[in-house]
Design a protein around this motif. Structure first.
Motif, PDB file in Angstrom:
ATOM      1  N   THR B  30     -54.793  68.022  61.380  1.00  0.00           N
ATOM      2  CA  THR B  30     -56.287  68.602  62.400  1.00  0.00           C
ATOM      3  C   THR B  30     -57.594  67.536  62.063  1.00  0.00           C
ATOM      4  OG1 THR B  30     -56.688  69.621  59.903  1.00  0.00           O
ATOM      5  CG2 THR B  30     -55.617  71.266  62.008  1.00  0.00           C
ATOM      6  N   ASP B  31     -56.872  66.453  60.835  1.00  0.00           N
ATOM      7  CA  ASP B  31     -58.210  65.288  61.268  1.00  0.00           C
ATOM      8  C   ASP B  31     -58.376  64.783  62.750  1.00  0.00           C
ATOM      9  OD1 ASP B  31     -59.569  62.777  60.126  1.00  0.00           O
ATOM     10  OD2 ASP B  31     -59.215  63.352  58.172  1.00  0.00           O
ATOM     11  N   MET B  32     -59.591  64.873  63.039  1.00  0.00           N
ATOM     12  CA  MET B  32     -60.011  64.134  63.613  1.00  0.00           C
ATOM     13  C   MET B  32     -59.865  61.821  63.667  1.00  0.00           C
ATOM     14  SD  MET B  32     -60.767  65.871  66.713  1.00  0.00           S
ATOM     15  CE  MET B  32     -59.650  67.232  65.869  1.00  0.00           C
ATOM     16  N   GLY B  33     -59.540  61.467  62.706  1.00  0.00           N
ATOM     17  CA  GLY B  33     -58.821  60.593  61.997  1.00  0.00           C
ATOM     18  C   GLY B  33     -57.325  60.294  62.823  1.00  0.00           C
ATOM     19  N   PHE B  34     -56.579  61.233  63.355  1.00  0.00           N
ATOM     20  CA  PHE B  34     -55.435  60.906  63.590  1.00  0.00           C
ATOM     21  C   PHE B  34     -55.665  61.623  65.199  1.00  0.00           C
ATOM     22  CE2 PHE B  34     -51.169  63.279  64.578  1.00  0.00           C
ATOM     23  CZ  PHE B  34     -50.676  62.174  65.171  1.00  0.00           C
ATOM     24  N   GLN B  35     -56.623  62.543  65.613  1.00  0.00           N
ATOM     25  CA  GLN B  35     -56.005  63.957  66.755  1.00  0.00           C
ATOM     26  C   GLN B  35     -56.871  62.800  67.716  1.00  0.00           C
ATOM     27  OE1 GLN B  35     -56.445  67.886  67.623  1.00  0.00           O
ATOM     28  NE2 GLN B  35     -55.360  67.837  65.374  1.00  0.00           N
ATOM     29  N   LEU B  36     -58.267  61.738  67.526  1.00  0.00           N
ATOM     30  CA  LEU B  36     -59.094  61.336  68.120  1.00  0.00           C
ATOM     31  C   LEU B  36     -59.377  59.584  67.514  1.00  0.00           C
ATOM     32  CD1 LEU B  36     -62.616  63.594  68.417  1.00  0.00           C
ATOM     33  CD2 LEU B  36     -60.766  63.035  70.174  1.00  0.00           C
ATOM     34  N   GLY B  37     -58.905  59.153  66.379  1.00  0.00           N
ATOM     35  CA  GLY B  37     -58.687  58.029  66.150  1.00  0.00           C
ATOM     36  C   GLY B  37     -59.963  57.615  65.521  1.00  0.00           C
ATOM     37  N   ASP B  38     -60.504  59.040  65.656  1.00  0.00           N
ATOM     38  CA  ASP B  38     -62.144  58.773  65.002  1.00  0.00           C
ATOM     39  C   ASP B  38     -62.322  58.986  63.679  1.00  0.00           C
ATOM     40  OD1 ASP B  38     -64.380  59.404  64.469  1.00  0.00           O
ATOM     41  OD2 ASP B  38     -65.162  61.474  65.685  1.00  0.00           O
ATOM     42  N   MET B  39     -62.144  57.067  63.337  1.00  0.00           N
ATOM     43  CA  MET B  39     -62.201  56.522  61.787  1.00  0.00           C
ATOM     44  C   MET B  39     -62.734  55.233  61.781  1.00  0.00           C
ATOM     45  SD  MET B  39     -59.915  54.458  62.048  1.00  0.00           S
ATOM     46  CE  MET B  39     -59.725  54.038  60.374  1.00  0.00           C
ATOM     47  N   CYS B  40     -62.868  54.569  60.893  1.00  0.00           N
ATOM     48  CA  CYS B  40     -62.961  52.816  60.638  1.00  0.00           C
ATOM     49  C   CYS B  40     -62.382  52.451  59.326  1.00  0.00           C
ATOM     50  CB  CYS B  40     -64.808  52.800  60.391  1.00  0.00           C
ATOM     51  SG  CYS B  40     -65.466  53.817  59.841  1.00  0.00           S
ATOM     52  N   TYR B  41     -61.697  51.045  59.327  1.00  0.00           N
ATOM     53  CA  TYR B  41     -61.874  50.841  58.544  1.00  0.00           C
ATOM     54  C   TYR B  41     -61.751  49.344  57.582  1.00  0.00           C
ATOM     55  CZ  TYR B  41     -57.831  48.156  59.880  1.00  0.00           C
ATOM     56  OH  TYR B  41     -57.233  47.358  60.297  1.00  0.00           O
TER      57      TYR B  41
END
Lengths: 310, 310
Positions: B30-41
């Motif tokens: 359910t993390d949008m880091g997965f479902q939208l690629g909404d992440m940074c690193y």
């Protein structure tokens, strides 16, 4: 420290070969589905106990799997259909949104040769939800045209439904900053593409138009094309300049999550008279009636849940 | 059914407030880091017990967090640095690649308003690895120029390091189909951009060149710019047409995962005489020597692991 939030607290899923409550579904951080966005998915809904256009969704799914070259998924079309049914039945859901996902999986070494990965399959079935809120569905919603450009097909094929949506993320914050919750993106020639999880249609001079390329080929979009034919409304899949959208008599969006939903303003300028128009309303009505047509619906077999529980 | 593979079997990580072996690290679907690629690193390495250019990596990290508007991360710069150290120390790693990631988190409802998410922070420290294999690093590697176009900055800002890499995925399969394992992508004006996790440099007529825009501003890339100055080699960040790369005397790539690594052929045509050139070799030597400079290195405090174990 549990940073989980409300989304996904209800519903039943499937991952790594086992049915699992959605709230407990997790994927390894080593999966390239996370680390490269190397995944594809489809989304289908169940309305009053029946899947809508199951065959069409499975056709699109199979095409995505082929395009991504996922050869180690271990679940064929029939097995996928069985698990979709299993999630909805075990979740006891009469109206549901079901997301089914394939990821590349984890590679054998840090070199991350994608050919060494074992593909992963997962599903989550949630209580049915719509892109727009109930009130927005009734009155029409306010959307903006974002400055962010949609990722072009030469980079990523939008017909293979995927989570690589950082363009939408940026566009959504543009919308938030402009008192809206929804953004439609243009391509770099100022033609309309799509929003996060939805296609868009404009009615102008009696002709319905929706973008022909650079977008997901939505199943609800296809349904609207078919319904227009029944209504003798000309419907063109074509380039749709932003100006056409701005000057339209009616605008609506289409998504499996909500069907057909009216737009009442674009960049704060009212569409038509600022209320859902007659063609939109007619299409919404026909769309939901179509769910009663056996040619489009596949009843969920709820007995598998009871059988599994025995 | 465990579909986990070899990558990540060793190493120590941190997620949801706790140190966790990398092999057990998972994120909610359910993390949008997965479902939208909404992440940074960001990614940093430890060489012989010291972080290299820690300050620069943390500066870039903080910029990414700000650009993504992650306001609920709960870990400030000092805490992030402490956890990076904690992962390396607890993993007992003298040479390590460390990835540290922020995701949007899970929203409060299926409507997925991104402003309702609690951001998530995670780290994984693995034994050090390089983009190229040991042999490729010695002899130079074979790369291809992909037909797939890099996602443009107007859609997604490449300076905010992210996992939205379906363009690289497509390009990698182009490479595999052409007996290579590495692809560099062009923009739509046929200028060079970057590969998956690396920048690229071309030496031609005594001048070093690397793309100035549409790419990650790599820390190793910056190091090469600085080393060139010491060597009195002119180095330009500029537009680099594909033809310049094809006709170069020397070509190398730069990445935290491996430093400076020579390229011996592009699309099966040898670069120079098909072996690592003198400038590349000189830079590699200086790059690793720079790790002994205290101005660039921050010793890992390994005692925190022992203290934690007591």
């Amino acid at each position: 420290m549990d940073k989980h939030n409300g989304y996904g607290n209800a519903g039943m899923g499937f991952i790594d070969g086992a049915y699992t409550p959605v709230s407990e579904m997790r994927i390894p951080v080593t999966d390239m589905g996370f680390q490269l966005g190397d995944m594809c998915y489809d989304a289908i809904h169940v309305h009053k106990g029946s899947f809508f256009r199951l065959k069409d969704h499975l056709d699109r799914w199979e095409n995505s799997i082929r395009e991504r070259r996922y050869t180690t998924l271990d679940f064929d079309r029939d097995q996928v259909a069985e698990i979709l049914n299993g999630c909805v039945a075990r979740g006891g859901l009469k109206d549901s949104m079901i997301t089914f996902v394939a990821t590349r999986g984890s590679p054998s070494t840090a070199h991350k040769d994608l050919r060494t990965c074992n593909n992963r399959f997962m599903v989550w079935a949630l209580p049915y939800y719509k892109v727009f809120s109930d009130e927005e569905e009734r009155t029409g919603s306010d959307i903006v045209i974002a400055d962010t450009i949609r990722i072009p097909p030469e980079s990523v094929d939008p017909r293979v439904k995927n989570f690589g949506r950082l363009d939408f993320v940026r566009a959504l914050f543009e919308a938030y900053d402009r008192d809206s919750k929804y953004a439609v993106l243009l391509d770099r020639e100022d033609n309309v593409t799509e929003g996060r999880g939805w296609n868009v249609f404009a009615l102008r001079g009696g002709v319905l138009m929706s973008p022909d390329s650079g977008v997901l080929e939505g199943i609800t979009r296809r349904t609207v094309v078919e319904l227009s034919e029944k209504l003798n409304i000309e419907c063109r899949l074509t380039k749709v300049p932003a100006t056409t959208l701005r000057d339209a008599d009616e605008v609506f969006i289409t998504s499996t999550a909500g069907g057909i939903m009216p737009v009442r303003s674009i960049d704060k300028k009212p569409v038509g008279d600022g209320a859902p128009g007659p063609v939109t309303t007619r299409l919404i009505d026909l769309y939901w009636k179509l769910h009663e047509d056996p040619a489009y619906s596949t009843p969920v077999r709820y007995d598998v849940a009871a059988a599994a529980a025995e």
